[in-house]
Design an enzyme around this catalytic site. Structure first.
Site, PDB file in Angstrom:
ATOM      1  N   GLU A  26       0.838  -1.203   0.000  1.00  0.00           N
ATOM      2  CA  GLU A  26       0.000   0.000   0.000  1.00  0.00           C
ATOM      3  C   GLU A  26       0.871   1.251   0.000  1.00  0.00           C
ATOM      4  O   GLU A  26       2.036   1.225   0.429  1.00  0.00           O
ATOM      5  CB  GLU A  26      -0.884  -0.027   1.260  1.00  0.00           C
ATOM      6  CG  GLU A  26      -1.842   1.153   1.356  1.00  0.00           C
ATOM      7  CD  GLU A  26      -2.880   0.995   2.463  1.00  0.00           C
ATOM      8  OE1 GLU A  26      -2.784   0.031   3.254  1.00  0.00           O
ATOM      9  OE2 GLU A  26      -3.798   1.840   2.526  1.00  0.00           O
ATOM     10  N   ASN A 173     -12.420  -1.061  -0.798  1.00  0.00           N
ATOM     11  CA  ASN A 173     -11.709  -1.690   0.325  1.00  0.00           C
ATOM     12  C   ASN A 173     -12.338  -1.233   1.632  1.00  0.00           C
ATOM     13  O   ASN A 173     -12.596  -0.040   1.826  1.00  0.00           O
ATOM     14  CB  ASN A 173     -10.235  -1.256   0.315  1.00  0.00           C
ATOM     15  CG  ASN A 173      -9.517  -1.642   1.603  1.00  0.00           C
ATOM     16  OD1 ASN A 173      -9.193  -2.808   1.820  1.00  0.00           O
ATOM     17  ND2 ASN A 173      -9.290  -0.659   2.487  1.00  0.00           N
ATOM     18  N   GLU A 174     -12.576  -2.158   2.514  1.00  0.00           N
ATOM     19  CA  GLU A 174     -13.119  -1.841   3.848  1.00  0.00           C
ATOM     20  C   GLU A 174     -14.183  -0.744   3.768  1.00  0.00           C
ATOM     21  O   GLU A 174     -14.117   0.275   4.455  1.00  0.00           O
ATOM     22  CB  GLU A 174     -11.989  -1.468   4.822  1.00  0.00           C
ATOM     23  CG  GLU A 174     -11.059  -2.642   5.069  1.00  0.00           C
ATOM     24  CD  GLU A 174     -10.140  -2.517   6.284  1.00  0.00           C
ATOM     25  OE1 GLU A 174     -10.080  -1.438   6.903  1.00  0.00           O
ATOM     26  OE2 GLU A 174      -9.487  -3.525   6.609  1.00  0.00           O
ATOM     27  N   GLU A 297      -6.141  -9.154   3.494  1.00  0.00           N
ATOM     28  CA  GLU A 297      -5.302  -8.487   4.511  1.00  0.00           C
ATOM     29  C   GLU A 297      -5.244  -9.400   5.730  1.00  0.00           C
ATOM     30  O   GLU A 297      -6.289  -9.700   6.326  1.00  0.00           O
ATOM     31  CB  GLU A 297      -5.860  -7.115   4.899  1.00  0.00           C
ATOM     32  CG  GLU A 297      -5.704  -6.093   3.792  1.00  0.00           C
ATOM     33  CD  GLU A 297      -6.058  -4.665   4.209  1.00  0.00           C
ATOM     34  OE1 GLU A 297      -5.939  -4.334   5.400  1.00  0.00           O
ATOM     35  OE2 GLU A 297      -6.461  -3.909   3.310  1.00  0.00           O
ATOM     36  N   GLN A 346       2.096  -6.203   5.397  1.00  0.00           N
ATOM     37  CA  GLN A 346       2.285  -5.830   4.015  1.00  0.00           C
ATOM     38  C   GLN A 346       3.699  -6.251   3.590  1.00  0.00           C
ATOM     39  O   GLN A 346       4.502  -6.660   4.439  1.00  0.00           O
ATOM     40  CB  GLN A 346       2.091  -4.343   3.838  1.00  0.00           C
ATOM     41  CG  GLN A 346       0.666  -3.890   4.194  1.00  0.00           C
ATOM     42  CD  GLN A 346       0.338  -2.474   3.730  1.00  0.00           C
ATOM     43  OE1 GLN A 346       1.122  -1.816   3.047  1.00  0.00           O
ATOM     44  NE2 GLN A 346      -0.853  -1.987   4.118  1.00  0.00           N
TER      45      GLN A 346
HETATM   46  O1  AHR Z   1      -2.947  -2.608   6.227  1.00  0.00           O
HETATM   47  C1  AHR Z   1      -3.226  -1.417   6.879  1.00  0.00           C
HETATM   48  C2  AHR Z   1      -4.685  -1.031   6.800  1.00  0.00           C
HETATM   49  O2  AHR Z   1      -5.458  -1.947   7.495  1.00  0.00           O
HETATM   50  C3  AHR Z   1      -5.298  -1.032   5.420  1.00  0.00           C
HETATM   51  O3  AHR Z   1      -5.058   0.136   4.729  1.00  0.00           O
HETATM   52  C4  AHR Z   1      -6.750  -1.170   5.729  1.00  0.00           C
HETATM   53  O4  AHR Z   1      -7.457  -1.786   4.682  1.00  0.00           O
HETATM   54  C5  AHR Z   1      -6.786  -1.943   7.019  1.00  0.00           C
HETATM   55  O5  AHR Z   1      -7.607  -1.364   7.956  1.00  0.00           O
END
Ligand code: AHR
Length: 505
Positions: A26, A173-174, A297, A346
């Protein structure tokens, strides 16, 4: 007490999708910038702006798929700002992650180039939270349309004649949180609308992934599957292993107690229940298991390293993280009928990173080594195992001391991975082979272990935790006994003879 397991070599249970070994990078802290992208003019050795050391380390892992640009960043990313001459690209504020200025130097072309260098599939997450349907639709056209069109012509002007292949695309996302704080009913409708314009141009077939639940929000899964299940190919799930409390203190990555060791591994094992329960809901609407559960994730989340930007999520990584990774892989394998992809959060310098960098230096974390030891399971057939495990007891609570997974690859080689999560005691494991003999086989073992719970690699001591040959094995005609030290991860390769192994490498 010993642990025992029967490995049914002739009972395949399904293919372990290699995408389970996927990554997530990210625009957050020093993941993309510094960690991957240093720019063509950097003194750090690079190829077209991508640092060479990180590139080589990732190539070695055979990264199958890479998710980008977020995360929360995805729902405030406007892709058009990230194409064209770099010096003319618009800057933006990365409001989610430290409020830093994003110069958009790493955009679509740079990401696709990285995927080509890694020979992995790109998985792009589109902007639903603050972007328009048109913007998302034009991004797909820009990347994948082969012919004359406003977006395809713009791509060509920007130096890329041929379209890219894009298989995986996330529609937000989320969206229950940073991606717009939506209710599932609202997002399900938005998903249906946005995905309509995610077109398949030519022979490019897009696997569309809808935003799935946060941890145990089973209602979200229910609503999404019911209202939008037939419009999606995958549904995501996010789960982070946090020893403490997300808001009140997550715990340190390196300075932790035996209690925190135990709770971390217990919480890592919880993903089994999550996947089981989300899958049960999916089964109700999709009994033929067409829709994949995409754990895009996962990983540990601790307090940031002291003195670092709280918005950059930079944390160290110990043998504890290696065990968390191993347990996740075992669980993903066991659910390979539904879990088609997983992406660690990540790749570099953020959360449970496989690589850490400092200026021109790079180190590999214990988690990296688990990815390396486990890459043999990519696309192999999962083997049925029946096991009874000794207990790992801590302050009156127990967990299974040992976890085992096994697979057979296309060449017939069986790989067995085992881990002993007990921080104090050795684990003795008796394995029985059913359906094949070990008579003319050789066993090669690799182990990752440490003497201290918080053992980790630093820029001063980059090899404090690294794989070593594993020889604590006794081989019979149909049995194999392995002695696993406390806090260890082992992978065994059962091969016909040594020459065969050397040839494969
Ligand atoms: O990985 C860090 C963050 O965690 C991501 O940006 C988000 O999707 C999640 O809350």
């Amino acid at each position: 007490m010993k642990s025992k397991a029967i490995i049914n070599v002739d009972m395949p249970k399904g293919k372990i999708n290699k995408n389970i070994y996927g990554h997530f990078a990210e625009h957050l802290g020093r993941c993309i910038y510094e960690g991957i992208w240093v720019g063509e003019d950097s003194p750090i050795p690079n190829t077209n702006g991508i640092r060479n050391d990180v590139l080589q380390a990732l190539k070695n892992l055979k990264v199958p798929v890479l998710r980008w640009p977020g995360g929360c960043f995805a729902d405030e990313y406007h892709w058009k700002d990230g194409v064209g001459p770099r010096e003319q690209r618009k800057k933006m504020i990365n409001t989610h992650w430290g409020g830093v200025i994003e110069n958009n130097h790493f955009g679509t072309h740079e990401f696709m180039m990285l995927c080509e260098m890694l020979e992995c599939e790109p998985y792009i997450c589109g902007n639903v939270g603050s972007g328009t349907v048109q913007e998302m639709s034009e991004w797909i056209e820009y990347m994948t349309f082969d012919g004359e069109s406003p977006m395809a012509n713009w791509r060509k002007e920007n130096g890329r004649e041929k379209p890219w292949k894009l298989k995986y695309f996330g529609v937000g996302n989320e969206n229950w949180g940073c991606g717009g704080n939506m209710r599932p009913e609202y997002y399900a409708d938005l998903y249906r609308r946005y995905q309509t314009y995610v077109r398949n141009y030519g022979d490019n077939q897009i696997y569309k992934i809808a935003c799935g639940a946060n941890v145990d929000d089973y209602y979200w899964t229910e609503v999404l599957m019911k209202n939008a299940g037939r419009f999606m190919d995958g549904l995501s799930l996010h789960y982070y292993t946090i020893p403490g409390n997300f808001w009140l203190g997550k715990g340190s990555a390196t300075d932790f107690t035996e209690d925190e060791w135990f709770i971390t591994l217990k919480k890592a094992l919880y993903i089994d229940e999550l996947i089981t329960r989300h899958s049960t809901i999916m089964d109700k609407y999709d009994p033929e298991k067409r829709v994949g559960l995409i754990v895009d994730e996962w990983g540990t989340w601790y307090d940031v390293e002291p003195g670092t930007n709280p918005g950059f999520l930079y944390q160290q990584n110990t043998i504890r993280d290696a065990l968390v990774a191993a347990l996740h892989f075992h669980i993903f394998h066991n659910h390979c009928d539904r879990v088609r992809m997983a992406n660690i959060a990540q790749t570099v310098n953020v959360l449970q990173a496989v690589i850490l960098t400092r200026g021109e230096q790079m180190i590999l974390t214990p988690t990296y080594h688990v990815f390396d030891m486990y890459k043999v399971h990519q696309d192999a057939e999962l083997l049925a195992i029946e096991s009874s495990c000794a207990e790992y007891e801590h302050r009156g609570e127990t967990l299974p001391q040992v976890s085992i997974t096994a697979s057979k690859n296309g060449e017939g080689t069986v790989h067995i991975s085992l881990c002993n999560i007990d921080h104090r005691n050795e684990a003795v494991v008796d394995l029985e082979f059913r359906g094949d003999s070990l008579a003319r086989k050789q066993v090669f073992g690799t182990m990752l272990t440490a003497n201290e719970m918080n053992a980790h690699n630093t820029f001063e001591k980059p090899d404090a935790v690294k794989p070593e040959p594993f020889r604590q094995i006794e081989l019979g005609q149909h049995t194999l006994m392995a002695k696993l030290p406390p806090m260890s991860v082992v992978t065994l390769a059962i091969v016909e003879n040594k020459a065969a192994l050397i040839e494969r490498q």
